[in-house]
Design a protein around this motif. Structure first.
Motif, short mmCIF file in Angstrom:
data_model
loop_
_atom_site.label_atom_id
_atom_site.label_comp_id
_atom_site.label_asym_id
_atom_site.label_seq_id
_atom_site.Cartn_x
_atom_site.Cartn_y
_atom_site.Cartn_z
N MET A 131 -3.32 -1.32 6.58
CA MET A 131 -2.52 -0.29 5.94
C MET A 131 -1.59 -0.94 4.93
O MET A 131 -0.91 -1.94 5.25
CB MET A 131 -1.69 0.48 6.97
N GLU A 132 -1.55 -0.40 3.73
CA GLU A 132 -0.61 -0.86 2.70
C GLU A 132 0.30 0.31 2.35
O GLU A 132 -0.17 1.40 2.02
CB GLU A 132 -1.38 -1.34 1.47
N GLY A 133 1.60 0.07 2.41
CA GLY A 133 2.57 1.14 2.21
C GLY A 133 2.98 1.74 3.54
O GLY A 133 2.44 1.42 4.60
N PRO A 134 3.97 2.65 3.51
CA PRO A 134 4.56 3.18 4.75
C PRO A 134 3.74 4.32 5.36
O PRO A 134 4.24 5.42 5.60
CB PRO A 134 5.94 3.67 4.27
N HIS B 250 3.80 6.50 -0.55
CA HIS B 250 2.34 6.55 -0.66
C HIS B 250 1.74 5.39 0.13
O HIS B 250 2.41 4.36 0.36
CB HIS B 250 1.91 6.46 -2.12
N HIS B 251 0.46 5.52 0.50
CA HIS B 251 -0.14 4.51 1.37
C HIS B 251 -1.66 4.48 1.22
O HIS B 251 -2.27 5.48 0.83
CB HIS B 251 0.24 4.77 2.84
N VAL C 91 1.94 1.89 -3.93
CA VAL C 91 2.29 2.41 -5.25
C VAL C 91 1.08 2.30 -6.16
O VAL C 91 0.43 1.24 -6.21
CB VAL C 91 3.50 1.67 -5.84
N PHE C 92 0.79 3.35 -6.89
CA PHE C 92 -0.50 3.51 -7.56
C PHE C 92 -0.84 2.37 -8.53
O PHE C 92 -1.98 1.91 -8.59
CB PHE C 92 -0.52 4.85 -8.29
N ARG C 93 0.14 1.93 -9.29
CA ARG C 93 -0.16 0.94 -10.33
C ARG C 93 -0.70 -0.37 -9.75
O ARG C 93 -1.39 -1.12 -10.43
CB ARG C 93 1.07 0.66 -11.18
N GLY C 94 -0.42 -0.64 -8.49
CA GLY C 94 -0.93 -1.84 -7.86
C GLY C 94 -2.44 -1.79 -7.63
O GLY C 94 -3.07 -2.83 -7.38
N TYR C 95 -3.00 -0.60 -7.74
CA TYR C 95 -4.43 -0.41 -7.50
C TYR C 95 -5.18 -0.05 -8.77
O TYR C 95 -6.41 -0.18 -8.82
CB TYR C 95 -4.64 0.69 -6.45
N THR C 96 -4.45 0.40 -9.78
CA THR C 96 -5.09 0.93 -10.98
C THR C 96 -4.78 0.16 -12.25
O THR C 96 -5.55 0.21 -13.20
CB THR C 96 -4.67 2.40 -11.20
#
Length: 593
Positions: free
Chosen positions: A401-404, A424-425, A478-483
């Protein structure tokens, strides 16, 4: 006098020749590129015609049906010029409708506005339309669907054509707003009109109550082809939106299947239908607007699992074969009966904007059928390579799991949410999956107020690293870490009901890194749905398909050029925004045969 006209026209048509029986093609025999080019030819020919521009308001039903067809052509083929044409039209007319706003014909254009709004997200596109629709809902009088002796006949759905024009517009407003009042209004008034205009034995619709006792020259009930075409196409459009768990959905499914079965019984040897459904001898020439709607209904029913493909696909292809034969070399679809309310004389040269629109709608549905057929022919489940019921804590061994986010297990489901909506997670499956696979899982929304649900797949570092490689940047949901960071992946948002963007319901397919929107798909899981939905994701090398309950929401082929090389194997991850509470089960991944 009318009987004399019938006789004269029959004789003239008889000596002019008659249509020829055709044998249906198979889906695999249809060249998709040729079909697209035929649709472009027809659309472009129609766009060049000016003969009706002074006769009809450019926002009325006559043109709105063409615009609906052009929008489908854009959505199905990705051809941007049709979208730009419709956006320019709406802006030119300040996103308004015609006056007499309670008239169903005046709000058909709203279906196009809503589709434009889905992509542009400009509030002014639907602002007046929503005001008009709210005005409908605020009326106090009981609906009166009599046409005769009713001075308010144009303010209720008193004629069968209205069922294509108005109810899907209200249903679409529900789909983008999540406000069930629009869907309730559409459904309740549809049923009222249906009970009045549909014959209980023949299952066809009278155009309006003036035709209840009207007989054809051969003493048959008069059921107008295009009128019934409006209805069955409207049914398909309503069923596209009505949630699976809606208590009145079964009524619409039963009505659709019953009506289609009756329509199939009166299909003629050339694959088409005549203006008078039960009395084809009265006017023996084909009528292509009604026939296009019937063809669309057959295709839509097969594509969406409501009709038996073995029974109805040959009938649909025979209809399409007949329709294509009546398109001339310039792109004009002929044999379209002019505006009216009953069968009347017309010739091969007769064309109308709504006829072209109906033809485009049918053709786009055929393109979808070809896509589904190609996928079913080329993609079949092979070996089961991963099987996780997601029913207990031990099923998440080695998942990360990444994020809370938090998971818990109840009644053999994995629940996922962020306590106190902290953030977000993303929950990653530890397996590496191949570049071609079929994945499936079940989901259910437990908090319909807001949320966003995404599946990441083919995820690796930008240099081919495993996503858990210590050299990659730390991620926290957080979205930018994936996109927009150091990961490559595809992702599909298949439930979209964000608190800051409630109107967005369509599924998005993006390619990362770069957050590149590569396809605006169809509507994902409805915002307010609490049903259990089955999601199937197929990746066949560069071809990506997602269905929800068998309904296609994303279908895209990566050319490996526009946004870099085709992504292959990698990991899959479930992402939720902080407001989301979904539960999941039965996550399975298959190799392809």
């Amino acid at each position: 006098m009318k009987n004399t006209l019938y006789l004269l026209f029959i004789l003239s048509f008889f000596f002019a020749g008659s249509t020829i029986a055709n044998e249906p093609l198979s889906l695999s025999a249809i060249d998709q590129t040729e079909l697209k080019n035929k649709l472009f030819l027809v659309a472009d020919w129609q766009n060049k015609q000016t003969a009706h521009q002074e006769k009809y308001n450019p926002l009325n039903w006559h043109f709105a049906t063409l615009y609906i067809g052009l929008m489908e052509l854009h959505k199905t083929t990705g051809e941007q010029k049709y979208f730009d044409q419709l956006y320019k039209l709406g802006k030119l007319h300040n996103w308004t409708t015609e006056n007499r706003v309670f008239d169903a014909d005046r709000i058909a254009i709203g279906q196009v506005y809503i589709d434009l709004f889905k992509e542009k997200k400009e509030p002014e596109i639907i602002q007046r339309l929503q005001w008009v629709m709210d005005a409908h809902l605020e009326r106090m009088p009981k609906p009166d669907v009599r046409f005769m002796d009713n001075k308010y006949r144009r303010e209720w759905w008193t004629w069968c054509d209205a069922l294509f024009m108005a109810p899907p517009t209200f249903a679409k407003m529900y789909a983008i707003s999540g406000d069930e009042k629009y869907l309730d209004y559409a459904i309740d008034n549809w049923i009222i009109t249906t009970k009045y205009l549909q014959d209980k034995n023949d299952k066809f619709f009278f155009r309006d109550d003036r035709y209840f006792e009207h007989q054809t020259p051969n003493n048959k009930n008069l059921y107008w082809s295009r009128g019934n075409g409006w209805v069955v196409a409207g049914l398909a459009n309503m069923l596209t939106i009505i949630p699976k768990n809606h208590p009145k959905r079964l009524f619409f499914e039963d009505q659709f299947k019953t009506m289609v079965a009756k329509i199939a019984e009166v299909q003629q040897a050339d694959g088409l239908w005549r203006p008078s459904l039960l009395d084809p001898e009265t006017f023996p020439q084909p009528e292509t607007s009604g026939s296009s709607f019937f063809c669309y209904a057959f295709l839509w029913g097969v594509n969406n699992g409501l009709l038996d493909a073995e029974v109805y696909m040959p009938k649909a292809l025979k209809a399409w074969n007949g329709l294509e034969a009546l398109v001339n070399s310039e792109g004009r679809l002929g044999f379209v009966q002019p505006p009216g309310k009953e069968p009347l004389p017309y010739t091969e040269e007769a064309w109308e904007e709504y006829g072209t629109g109906a033809f485009l709608i049918a053709g786009c549905e055929l393109l979808k059928a070809i896509d589904k057929n190609e996928i079913s022919q080329s993609v079949k489940k092979g070996k089961l390579i991963y099987d996780n019921p997601l029913s207990e804590k031990d099923d998440l061994k080695n998942w990360q799991m990444e994020g809370p986010g938090k998971t818990e297990f109840k009644e053999n489901w994995m629940h996922m949410n962020s306590p106190n909506e902290e953030g977000h997670h993303v929950l990653w499956c530890p397996e590496d999956f191949p570049g071609s696979f079929i994945a499936e899982w079940e989901v259910q929304n437990l908090e319909t107020d807001a949320g966003l649900v995404i599946m990441f797949f083919s995820a690796k570092g930008v240099n081919g690293e495993d996503i858990f490689d210590k050299r990659l940047k730390k991620r926290d949901g957080v979205f930018r870490g994936y996109t927009k960071s150091d990961l490559n992946n595809y992702h599909i948002s298949y439930y979209a009901n964000g608190r800051d963007n409630r109107e967005r319901v369509v599924a998005h397919l993006r390619k990362n890194a770069g957050f590149n929107l590569v396809q605006n798909g169809e509507d994902g899981i409805p915002a307010k749905s609490t049903s259990i939905h089955k999601v199937v994701l197929t990746k066949n090398d560069n071809h990506i398909l997602m269905t929800i309950d068998g309904r296609e929401v994303v279908n895209w082929t990566d050319d490996g050029k526009a946004y870099g090389a085709v992504l292959q194997g990698g990991k899959m991850g479930f992402r939720q925004m902080q407001w989301t509470h979904f539960r999941y089960r039965n996550f399975k991944v298959y190799a392809l045969e």
